[in-house]
Motif scaffolding. Structure first.
Motif, short mmCIF file in Angstrom:
data_model
loop_
_atom_site.label_atom_id
_atom_site.label_comp_id
_atom_site.label_asym_id
_atom_site.label_seq_id
_atom_site.Cartn_x
_atom_site.Cartn_y
_atom_site.Cartn_z
N ARG A 19 24.09 10.68 3.04
CA ARG A 19 22.82 10.62 2.30
C ARG A 19 23.08 10.69 0.80
O ARG A 19 22.53 9.91 0.02
CB ARG A 19 21.92 11.78 2.74
CG ARG A 19 20.56 11.77 2.09
CD ARG A 19 19.68 12.93 2.60
NE ARG A 19 18.32 12.77 2.15
CZ ARG A 19 17.90 13.01 0.91
NH1 ARG A 19 18.75 13.41 -0.02
NH2 ARG A 19 16.64 12.84 0.58
N ALA A 20 23.96 11.59 0.41
CA ALA A 20 24.25 11.76 -1.02
C ALA A 20 24.85 10.48 -1.62
O ALA A 20 24.56 10.13 -2.77
CB ALA A 20 25.20 12.94 -1.22
N GLU A 21 25.67 9.79 -0.84
CA GLU A 21 26.29 8.56 -1.34
C GLU A 21 25.28 7.40 -1.39
O GLU A 21 25.34 6.56 -2.29
CB GLU A 21 27.45 8.14 -0.43
CG GLU A 21 28.63 9.08 -0.46
CD GLU A 21 29.63 8.79 0.65
OE1 GLU A 21 30.83 8.98 0.41
OE2 GLU A 21 29.21 8.38 1.75
N ALA A 22 24.37 7.34 -0.42
CA ALA A 22 23.47 6.19 -0.30
C ALA A 22 22.30 6.24 -1.27
O ALA A 22 21.90 5.20 -1.81
CB ALA A 22 22.96 6.10 1.13
N ILE A 23 21.74 7.42 -1.49
CA ILE A 23 20.55 7.52 -2.34
C ILE A 23 20.87 6.96 -3.74
O ILE A 23 21.84 7.33 -4.38
CB ILE A 23 20.06 8.98 -2.46
CG1 ILE A 23 19.65 9.52 -1.09
CG2 ILE A 23 18.91 9.09 -3.47
CD1 ILE A 23 18.46 8.85 -0.46
N GLY A 24 20.02 6.03 -4.17
CA GLY A 24 20.16 5.42 -5.49
C GLY A 24 21.01 4.16 -5.50
O GLY A 24 20.99 3.41 -6.47
N ARG A 25 21.72 3.90 -4.43
CA ARG A 25 22.56 2.69 -4.38
C ARG A 25 21.68 1.46 -4.15
O ARG A 25 20.63 1.51 -3.53
CB ARG A 25 23.59 2.77 -3.25
CG ARG A 25 24.77 3.68 -3.57
CD ARG A 25 25.80 3.63 -2.45
NE ARG A 25 26.34 2.31 -2.26
CZ ARG A 25 27.45 1.84 -2.83
NH1 ARG A 25 28.13 2.61 -3.66
NH2 ARG A 25 27.88 0.62 -2.58
N SER A 26 22.18 0.33 -4.58
CA SER A 26 21.51 -0.95 -4.35
C SER A 26 21.65 -1.34 -2.87
O SER A 26 22.73 -1.18 -2.29
CB SER A 26 22.15 -2.02 -5.23
OG SER A 26 21.82 -3.30 -4.76
N LEU A 27 20.57 -1.85 -2.30
CA LEU A 27 20.64 -2.35 -0.91
C LEU A 27 21.70 -3.42 -0.78
O LEU A 27 22.47 -3.44 0.19
CB LEU A 27 19.29 -2.93 -0.48
CG LEU A 27 18.21 -1.98 -0.04
CD1 LEU A 27 16.93 -2.75 0.27
CD2 LEU A 27 18.64 -1.20 1.17
N VAL A 28 21.75 -4.33 -1.74
CA VAL A 28 22.68 -5.46 -1.69
C VAL A 28 24.12 -4.97 -1.65
O VAL A 28 24.96 -5.52 -0.96
CB VAL A 28 22.44 -6.40 -2.89
CG1 VAL A 28 23.54 -7.43 -3.02
CG2 VAL A 28 21.08 -7.09 -2.76
N GLU A 29 24.42 -3.90 -2.36
CA GLU A 29 25.79 -3.38 -2.42
C GLU A 29 26.10 -2.45 -1.25
O GLU A 29 27.25 -2.08 -1.06
CB GLU A 29 26.01 -2.63 -3.73
CG GLU A 29 25.90 -3.49 -4.96
CD GLU A 29 25.88 -2.66 -6.23
OE1 GLU A 29 25.85 -1.42 -6.15
OE2 GLU A 29 25.90 -3.26 -7.32
N THR A 30 25.08 -2.05 -0.49
CA THR A 30 25.29 -1.01 0.51
C THR A 30 25.20 -1.50 1.95
O THR A 30 26.12 -1.28 2.73
CB THR A 30 24.27 0.13 0.31
OG1 THR A 30 24.26 0.51 -1.07
CG2 THR A 30 24.62 1.34 1.16
N ILE A 31 24.12 -2.19 2.31
CA ILE A 31 23.94 -2.51 3.73
C ILE A 31 23.71 -4.00 4.02
O ILE A 31 23.60 -4.39 5.18
CB ILE A 31 22.78 -1.69 4.35
CG1 ILE A 31 21.44 -2.05 3.72
CG2 ILE A 31 23.07 -0.20 4.24
CD1 ILE A 31 20.25 -1.45 4.43
#
Length: 193
Positions: A19-31
């Protein structure tokens, strides 16, 4: 840009990001897999320009991207956008459907194999029926010729029994051939009054 603002334990397990890593990340760069960010960005631009969001409230089958770079199939439903101070919030409910698709593929392979086996059986029965009809026609023909000759009463009775048995067997063979043609979808029907 689309950013992650909520991330639950199931998302952690599915995508490999905490959760800490994902929050604030761009959708395109993450999933979102590398082949699909343009479609996502065009969809968001269209929504911001027109308010149209055709993917909302529909169950879709798409691809997801795990933290390791592995792509996998997902089923996703995106909720209607909610206005927030700094933009819009879209909720997404999704699940990894790799197991379901693998089962579907295995079931399709089994179905295809069963259909192939049925076709092979039907072709075998049709071929065997034809192979048996040839000698049966010979038996019937020769029996008919013999019945036209001078015979004793016992010989005639014996040949009549051979003829009747051969005709009965020929009827069974023709029925089997018709059933194999029906299964193979090759039965020709002649309508009669």
């Amino acid at each position: 840009a689309s950013r992650i603002v909520q991330w639950n334990a199931q998302a952690e397990q599915t995508f490999g990001w905490t959760r800490a890593e994902a929050i604030g990340r761009s959708l395109v760069e993450t999933i979102i897999p590398p082949a699909f960010p343009d479609a996502h960005l065009r969809g968001m631009a269209r929504f911001l320009a027109t308010g149209e969001a055709p993917v909302v409230n529909r169950r879709l089958e798409l691809r997801g991207l795990h933290r390791t770079g592995r792509e996998f199939p997902i089923e996703i439903t995106i909720t209607s956008p909610m206005r927030r101070d700094d933009g819009y919030f879209f909720g997404a409910f999704l699940r990894d459907i790799s197991d379901r698709l693998a089962r579907d593929e295995a079931l399709q392979r089994a179905k295809d194999a069963a259909e192939a086996a049925t076709r092979a059986k039907s072709e075998f029965v049709a071929n065997m029926s034809h192979e048996v009809r040839t000698p049966m026609n010979g038996i019937l023909g020769m029996t008919g010729l013999l019945l036209d000759t001078q015979l004793t009463h016992d010989q005639r009775q014996s040949l009549e029994m051979v003829r009747l048995s051969a005709e009965g067997l020929m009827t069974v063979i023709n029925d089997v051939l018709d059933f194999s043609k029906i299964e193979a979808g090759r039965l020709d029907l002649d309508p009669v009054d």
